[in-house]
Motif scaffolding. Sequence first.
Motif, PDB file in Angstrom:
ATOM      1  N   TRP A  57      36.323  49.013  36.562  1.00  0.00           N
ATOM      2  CA  TRP A  57      37.346  48.566  37.554  1.00  0.00           C
ATOM      3  C   TRP A  57      36.964  47.429  38.216  1.00  0.00           C
ATOM      4  CZ3 TRP A  57      42.265  49.957  37.286  1.00  0.00           C
ATOM      5  CH2 TRP A  57      42.518  51.095  36.904  1.00  0.00           C
ATOM      6  N   ALA A  58      35.582  46.888  38.345  1.00  0.00           N
ATOM      7  CA  ALA A  58      35.359  45.517  38.697  1.00  0.00           C
ATOM      8  C   ALA A  58      35.844  44.593  37.858  1.00  0.00           C
ATOM      9  CB  ALA A  58      33.927  45.475  38.994  1.00  0.00           C
ATOM     10  N   TYR A  59      35.594  44.840  36.632  1.00  0.00           N
ATOM     11  CA  TYR A  59      36.144  43.725  35.355  1.00  0.00           C
ATOM     12  C   TYR A  59      37.548  43.497  35.507  1.00  0.00           C
ATOM     13  CZ  TYR A  59      37.586  42.386  30.811  1.00  0.00           C
ATOM     14  OH  TYR A  59      38.165  41.690  29.820  1.00  0.00           O
ATOM     15  N   CYS A  60      38.125  44.699  35.641  1.00  0.00           N
ATOM     16  CA  CYS A  60      39.525  44.604  35.572  1.00  0.00           C
ATOM     17  C   CYS A  60      40.176  43.900  36.908  1.00  0.00           C
ATOM     18  CB  CYS A  60      40.308  46.207  35.700  1.00  0.00           C
ATOM     19  SG  CYS A  60      42.159  46.011  35.797  1.00  0.00           S
ATOM     20  N   GLY A  61      39.635  44.111  38.026  1.00  0.00           N
ATOM     21  CA  GLY A  61      40.251  43.379  39.435  1.00  0.00           C
ATOM     22  C   GLY A  61      39.901  41.892  38.973  1.00  0.00           C
ATOM     23  N   VAL A  62      38.833  41.670  38.796  1.00  0.00           N
ATOM     24  CA  VAL A  62      38.419  40.217  38.859  1.00  0.00           C
ATOM     25  C   VAL A  62      39.344  39.488  37.790  1.00  0.00           C
ATOM     26  CG1 VAL A  62      36.617  38.546  38.366  1.00  0.00           C
ATOM     27  CG2 VAL A  62      36.175  40.579  39.458  1.00  0.00           C
ATOM     28  N   ALA A  63      39.481  40.064  36.434  1.00  0.00           N
ATOM     29  CA  ALA A  63      40.218  39.431  35.313  1.00  0.00           C
ATOM     30  C   ALA A  63      41.728  39.195  35.910  1.00  0.00           C
ATOM     31  CB  ALA A  63      40.225  40.424  34.045  1.00  0.00           C
ATOM     32  N   LEU A  64      42.257  40.122  36.601  1.00  0.00           N
ATOM     33  CA  LEU A  64      43.649  39.784  37.132  1.00  0.00           C
ATOM     34  C   LEU A  64      43.682  38.550  38.249  1.00  0.00           C
ATOM     35  CD1 LEU A  64      44.781  43.442  37.787  1.00  0.00           C
ATOM     36  CD2 LEU A  64      45.613  42.051  36.007  1.00  0.00           C
ATOM     37  N   VAL A  65      42.680  38.532  38.851  1.00  0.00           N
ATOM     38  CA  VAL A  65      42.969  37.194  39.793  1.00  0.00           C
ATOM     39  C   VAL A  65      42.562  35.985  38.984  1.00  0.00           C
ATOM     40  CG1 VAL A  65      41.470  36.187  41.370  1.00  0.00           C
ATOM     41  CG2 VAL A  65      41.835  38.819  41.610  1.00  0.00           C
ATOM     42  N   PHE A  66      41.698  36.058  38.218  1.00  0.00           N
ATOM     43  CA  PHE A  66      41.295  34.541  37.608  1.00  0.00           C
ATOM     44  C   PHE A  66      42.266  34.544  36.293  1.00  0.00           C
ATOM     45  CE2 PHE A  66      37.573  34.964  40.111  1.00  0.00           C
ATOM     46  CZ  PHE A  66      37.168  33.698  40.168  1.00  0.00           C
ATOM     47  N   ARG A  67      42.398  35.470  35.343  1.00  0.00           N
ATOM     48  CA  ARG A  67      43.093  35.122  34.111  1.00  0.00           C
ATOM     49  C   ARG A  67      44.500  35.343  34.057  1.00  0.00           C
ATOM     50  NH1 ARG A  67      40.051  32.473  30.586  1.00  0.00           N
ATOM     51  NH2 ARG A  67      41.356  33.474  28.933  1.00  0.00           N
ATOM     52  N   ALA A  68      44.992  36.006  35.317  1.00  0.00           N
ATOM     53  CA  ALA A  68      46.555  36.042  35.499  1.00  0.00           C
ATOM     54  C   ALA A  68      46.978  35.201  36.694  1.00  0.00           C
ATOM     55  CB  ALA A  68      46.872  37.603  35.661  1.00  0.00           C
ATOM     56  N   GLY A  69      46.068  34.400  37.328  1.00  0.00           N
ATOM     57  CA  GLY A  69      46.298  33.688  38.165  1.00  0.00           C
ATOM     58  C   GLY A  69      45.802  32.163  38.369  1.00  0.00           C
ATOM     59  N   VAL A  70      44.692  32.070  38.563  1.00  0.00           N
ATOM     60  CA  VAL A  70      44.224  30.786  38.396  1.00  0.00           C
ATOM     61  C   VAL A  70      44.169  29.826  37.073  1.00  0.00           C
ATOM     62  CG1 VAL A  70      41.778  29.506  38.900  1.00  0.00           C
ATOM     63  CG2 VAL A  70      42.365  31.689  40.185  1.00  0.00           C
ATOM     64  N   VAL A  71      43.751  30.671  36.132  1.00  0.00           N
ATOM     65  CA  VAL A  71      43.846  29.863  34.730  1.00  0.00           C
ATOM     66  C   VAL A  71      45.144  29.470  34.379  1.00  0.00           C
ATOM     67  CG1 VAL A  71      43.436  29.918  32.229  1.00  0.00           C
ATOM     68  CG2 VAL A  71      41.592  30.731  33.909  1.00  0.00           C
ATOM     69  N   PRO A  72      46.090  30.382  34.548  1.00  0.00           N
ATOM     70  CA  PRO A  72      47.388  29.951  34.204  1.00  0.00           C
ATOM     71  C   PRO A  72      47.908  28.829  35.172  1.00  0.00           C
ATOM     72  CG  PRO A  72      47.274  32.299  34.278  1.00  0.00           C
ATOM     73  CD  PRO A  72      46.124  31.646  34.753  1.00  0.00           C
ATOM     74  N   TRP A  73      47.682  28.849  36.348  1.00  0.00           N
ATOM     75  CA  TRP A  73      48.133  27.645  37.120  1.00  0.00           C
ATOM     76  C   TRP A  73      47.600  26.577  36.767  1.00  0.00           C
ATOM     77  CZ3 TRP A  73      44.934  24.946  40.082  1.00  0.00           C
ATOM     78  CH2 TRP A  73      45.368  23.675  40.891  1.00  0.00           C
ATOM     79  N   PHE A  74      46.438  26.339  36.410  1.00  0.00           N
ATOM     80  CA  PHE A  74      45.875  25.065  36.039  1.00  0.00           C
ATOM     81  C   PHE A  74      46.501  24.772  34.786  1.00  0.00           C
ATOM     82  CE2 PHE A  74      42.291  22.475  33.846  1.00  0.00           C
ATOM     83  CZ  PHE A  74      42.322  21.672  34.660  1.00  0.00           C
ATOM     84  N   VAL A  75      46.537  25.587  33.751  1.00  0.00           N
ATOM     85  CA  VAL A  75      46.777  25.203  32.350  1.00  0.00           C
ATOM     86  C   VAL A  75      48.446  24.628  32.417  1.00  0.00           C
ATOM     87  CG1 VAL A  75      47.620  26.156  30.060  1.00  0.00           C
ATOM     88  CG2 VAL A  75      45.241  26.780  31.005  1.00  0.00           C
ATOM     89  N   PHE A  76      49.089  25.557  32.942  1.00  0.00           N
ATOM     90  CA  PHE A  76      50.546  25.179  32.976  1.00  0.00           C
ATOM     91  C   PHE A  76      50.691  23.754  33.919  1.00  0.00           C
ATOM     92  CE2 PHE A  76      51.278  29.045  31.141  1.00  0.00           C
ATOM     93  CZ  PHE A  76      52.563  29.034  30.586  1.00  0.00           C
TER      94      PHE A  76
END
Length: 489
Positions: free
Chosen positions: A401-420
């Motif tokens: 669950w630690a992996y899941c929670g952190v992935a949601l923050v970074f891969r569904a939030g931070v990275v998309p914002w920067f890429v787009f």
Amino acid sequence: MGTSGYFARNSVIRIVSFAVGVGFALFVTPVVVGTLGKTNYGVWVLVSSVACYFLLLEGGVMQAVSRHAAAALARDDRHEVDRVCTAGFALHALSCCLALCVTGGLALFAGVFASDQLPVERLRQCLVIYSVCLSLFFLFRTHTGLLMAEMRWTLIAVLAMLRSAFTSLAVLLMITPENGLWLLAAVNGGGFLLEGAACLLFARRSGRGRVRVALFDAALARELLGYGWAFTVTQLGESMRYRSQNYIIALFSGVREVAVFSIAMQFIGYFLSLMQSAFGIMVPYFSRMQARGDRDDTAGSLLFALRLSYVTASFIGLCLIFYGQEFIVLWLGPGFAEAHDALVPLTLGAVFSLGMLPADGYLLGTARHRMLARCAMAEGVSIVLLSLALAGPFGMEGVAWAYCGVALVFRAGVVPWFVFTQAGLPLLAYARLLAEVAVTHVAPQVLLYLIMRGTLGTGYLQLALLAGMQGVLAVGIQSSLLRFTRGAA
């Protein structure tokens, strides 16, 4: 060539190669687990994970060679391709020497991983064999990077498929309780060397990418390292995201628990490999488009690739969640059923992580990857820290669950914002993309599962039929959407 044509030509054979590798692995794993036992299999997982960190010693040079050579090929500059390959080979030779030194250190400290059932001499032998093979493997990585720059993905996939077949058959024919660990090290390490040597031979046949001492340019080598080290930071973050959990679980719960958790991670590894087979081909593609100045086409290709990757990731993720536990029990027995408790959160996090693979390719291909490196490192550190906090009270489920929670923050939030932002696309386009995938693909597949659950009984064939029905549904919906979009255009 359009993006859809590029995917069709280069992804299919890579997916076939992946399927062959997984087929062999699924057949071999029960044999290996049964021969070694849970404890020694857990030790092998730790040993192979340690050796996999060797790839970080490469410094990202292969990816740097791929990007620089792809740009040179787009300009038809053969001389520049030779310069890039010469500098890349020199750096890889340095990595090989460094890795051999690290191998000596591993041999000295092999006792850290020893157990009552595993003498330190046997473990040291295993570590040295595998590590030496990976060290020598660096000498072939430059020409593998050249094949990637030439976008010869079919050839690379076929060679990987042959390696999987060779290693799996060798293990099946020769493994015993006495030779199990060193045989796994020798066969897997030797397979990488054979694959690398084949890449070298095929790259030299093209007549490009010659290594000549007179062409060595220290400034170019520094430029390759400058690109490559940022990629290495990304790899280090990836290693913490996908490999650190085994050590944390071993610290809190023991090696036997590592064996169970590793089964869940094995499925995530298959998930990762499949997605990389289909969508990990975008770096040289975006490099060439950038060299030609196709900004609008680049943004359109990025959106198209992201839509396909999220559709694929959601389908695979749902299959793992729906049918994973039953498959694990059929495959390895009830003793590994609890692996599914970790598989569910790991899969949820992986869907968002792997759905963004084309975005990673965009950042790497256009040399905007330093932010990606920072995010990967921050994500990896966050996963390690949160896993350490949750492993004590919740065991391997807390780590998952630690992996899941952190992935949601970074891969569904931070990275998309920067890429787009970098691609000149509104962030609303990303939100709309996720909503479309949820409505048109996730919801129908969940509904299908609820309707068909329990109707076909249990067994491999029944699971394959259910997953196949979901696949047909996903492909049918996506084909209809593509026809509708083309008709509207």
